[in-house]
Design a protein around this motif. Structure first.
Motif, PDB file in Angstrom:
ATOM      1  N   ILE A 151      17.103  15.791  -3.467  1.00 53.06           N
ATOM      2  CA  ILE A 151      17.942  16.443  -4.467  1.00 53.06           C
ATOM      3  C   ILE A 151      18.930  15.408  -4.972  1.00 53.06           C
ATOM      4  O   ILE A 151      19.757  14.900  -4.207  1.00 53.06           O
ATOM      5  CB  ILE A 151      18.688  17.657  -3.895  1.00 53.06           C
ATOM      6  N   LEU A 152      18.837  15.070  -6.238  1.00 53.93           N
ATOM      7  CA  LEU A 152      19.780  14.134  -6.855  1.00 53.93           C
ATOM      8  C   LEU A 152      20.675  14.921  -7.790  1.00 53.93           C
ATOM      9  O   LEU A 152      20.199  15.537  -8.750  1.00 53.93           O
ATOM     10  CB  LEU A 152      19.056  13.035  -7.613  1.00 53.93           C
ATOM     11  N   ALA A 212      24.415  10.646   0.665  1.00 55.61           N
ATOM     12  CA  ALA A 212      24.662   9.370  -0.008  1.00 55.61           C
ATOM     13  C   ALA A 212      25.313   9.661  -1.358  1.00 55.61           C
ATOM     14  O   ALA A 212      24.936  10.618  -2.055  1.00 55.61           O
ATOM     15  CB  ALA A 212      23.354   8.613  -0.215  1.00 55.61           C
ATOM     16  N   TYR A 213      26.303   8.848  -1.754  1.00 55.27           N
ATOM     17  CA  TYR A 213      26.971   9.104  -3.022  1.00 55.27           C
ATOM     18  C   TYR A 213      27.499   7.814  -3.622  1.00 55.27           C
ATOM     19  O   TYR A 213      27.717   6.808  -2.926  1.00 55.27           O
ATOM     20  CB  TYR A 213      28.112  10.110  -2.838  1.00 55.27           C
ATOM     21  N   ASP A 228      20.987   1.199 -10.052  1.00 55.35           N
ATOM     22  CA  ASP A 228      19.537   1.058  -9.944  1.00 55.35           C
ATOM     23  C   ASP A 228      19.113   0.993  -8.476  1.00 55.35           C
ATOM     24  O   ASP A 228      18.142   1.634  -8.066  1.00 55.35           O
ATOM     25  CB  ASP A 228      19.079  -0.190 -10.688  1.00 55.35           C
ATOM     26  N   SER A 229      19.849   0.243  -7.673  1.00 60.35           N
ATOM     27  CA  SER A 229      19.543   0.137  -6.251  1.00 60.35           C
ATOM     28  C   SER A 229      19.700   1.485  -5.549  1.00 60.35           C
ATOM     29  O   SER A 229      18.883   1.856  -4.690  1.00 60.35           O
ATOM     30  CB  SER A 229      20.462  -0.907  -5.610  1.00 60.35           C
ATOM     31  N   ASP A 233      16.576   3.439  -3.733  1.00 64.16           N
ATOM     32  CA  ASP A 233      16.654   3.836  -2.333  1.00 64.16           C
ATOM     33  C   ASP A 233      16.389   5.328  -2.180  1.00 64.16           C
ATOM     34  O   ASP A 233      15.682   5.760  -1.255  1.00 64.16           O
ATOM     35  CB  ASP A 233      18.031   3.474  -1.777  1.00 64.16           C
ATOM     36  N   PHE A 234      16.947   6.117  -3.090  1.00 63.12           N
ATOM     37  CA  PHE A 234      16.718   7.564  -3.076  1.00 63.12           C
ATOM     38  C   PHE A 234      15.239   7.879  -3.267  1.00 63.12           C
ATOM     39  O   PHE A 234      14.636   8.631  -2.485  1.00 63.12           O
ATOM     40  CB  PHE A 234      17.557   8.224  -4.168  1.00 63.12           C
TER      41      PHE A 234
END
Length: 327
Positions: A151-152, A212-213, A228-229, A233-234
């Motif tokens: 979930i982003l 993560a944020y 972008d990184s 990773d996500f």
């Protein structure tokens, strides 16, 4: 695997600017058709979620219930470079204070669209939309015990409140609890968190839940490599993606029509970049857009910005690598 999508408000005909009837004049309102169970898999299905009950419970400014129609209107005249299969299933409406009933109905609608092999695009509505959309993914054929859900959330807020009554501020805490109960795994990541808008307790909760944020001031145009990184990773850590966009992630100058306008915000260029990456990943299962409040908008600025993002995602969307198949 055709599925019935049950809504409270039937879809209305889309109208908009028309410069002609041939392919080179194609716009969204030319392409959108009412949802049909007989439609072939692979298209986009629009589902509205008319609700601001969660915003009310979270002590925010009401008006997001009118968001779905405003987003449809903003999308209608956008030009398409090629024909697309886009269907409108209508709108799930929360009646009075019955938020949980509406979220369950939205979940059933999203599941039906996913199980038919479509790409659901859910138009909100307050960010209480997120728990309903999640229920749809969780109950779909896509979600097997071994499937890791990502979930982003593009948002100025974590929305991880532990309040006893669900609201627009609690959905991702609810999701974490549901995943724990179901013994499934998910990753929740947020881009655009505003430190002044989130208490230390919320940051502590995020750490406890391994969220993560990236802060909003880490998401500028010059921070593209870091963003972008973060996205890479996500994506590398999940199997399917639910992308949720809370429009208050954008600066108030770009998105004034939200319950909680951002004093700083993430540049539109960064948000669009993230959306492009997710859309092209082959992992995006569902999108929702939350918190448009037309009564607070200026010159339809927020609605138009949101519509552009939806347009980008739908036109650049790469179908799931392993979509449901007809049985």
């Amino acid at each position: 695997m055709s599925q019935t999508i049950v809504v409270d408000i039937a879809p209305k005909p889309w109208t908009g600017r028309s410069d002609g009837t041939t392919a080179e004049h194609l716009r969204w309102h030319h392409a959108v058709q009412p949802y049909s169970e007989q439609a072939p898999a692979g298209g986009c299905v629009i589902i509205g979620f008319s609700s601001d009950e969660g915003v009310r419970r979270n002590k925010g400014r009401r008006g997001a219930a009118d968001g779905p129609d405003a987003l449809r209107s903003a999308l209608a005249s956008m030009a398409l470079t090629e024909p697309l299969r886009i269907q409108d299933a209508g709108t799930v409406a929360v009646r009075g204070e019955e938020l949980e009933v509406g979220q369950a109905a939205l979940g059933a609608a999203v599941s039906a669209a996913l199980d038919s092999g479509h790409f659901p695009v859910v138009l909100g509505g307050g960010h209480e939309i997120a728990y309903g959309t999640y229920l749809g993914v969780a109950d779909s054929v896509l979600r097997t015990p071994d499937t890791r859900l990502g979930i982003l959330n593009l948002d100025a807020h974590f929305d991880l409140r532990g309040d006893p009554i669900a609201s627009s501020g609690t959905p991702f805490r609810q999701i974490a609890e549901a995943e724990l109960t179901a013994e499934t795994t998910h990753r929740y990541s947020v881009i655009g968190v505003s430190q002044p808008s989130n208490t230390t307790a919320l940051f502590d909760t995020a750490r406890e839940l391994d969220v993560a944020y990236q802060l909003d001031d880490e998401c500028g145009i010059g921070d593209r490599e870091g963003v972008d990184s973060f996205v890479t990773d996500f994506l590398d850590d999940v199997d399917i993606v639910y992308l949720t966009i809370d429009l208050d992630v954008l600066a108030a100058s770009v998105a004034p029509g939200v319950s909680a306008p951002a004093a700083y915000g993430v540049p539109l260029e960064t948000v669009q970049f993230v959306c492009d990456r997710i859309a092209a990943s082959g992992k995006l299962a569902v999108l929702d857009v939350a918190e448009l409040n037309p009564s607070l908008d200026i010159d339809n600025r927020t609605a138009r910005t949101a519509a552009r993002l939806i347009h980008r995602i739908v036109t650049k969307h790469v179908r799931l690598n392993n979509p449901p198949t007809e049985s």
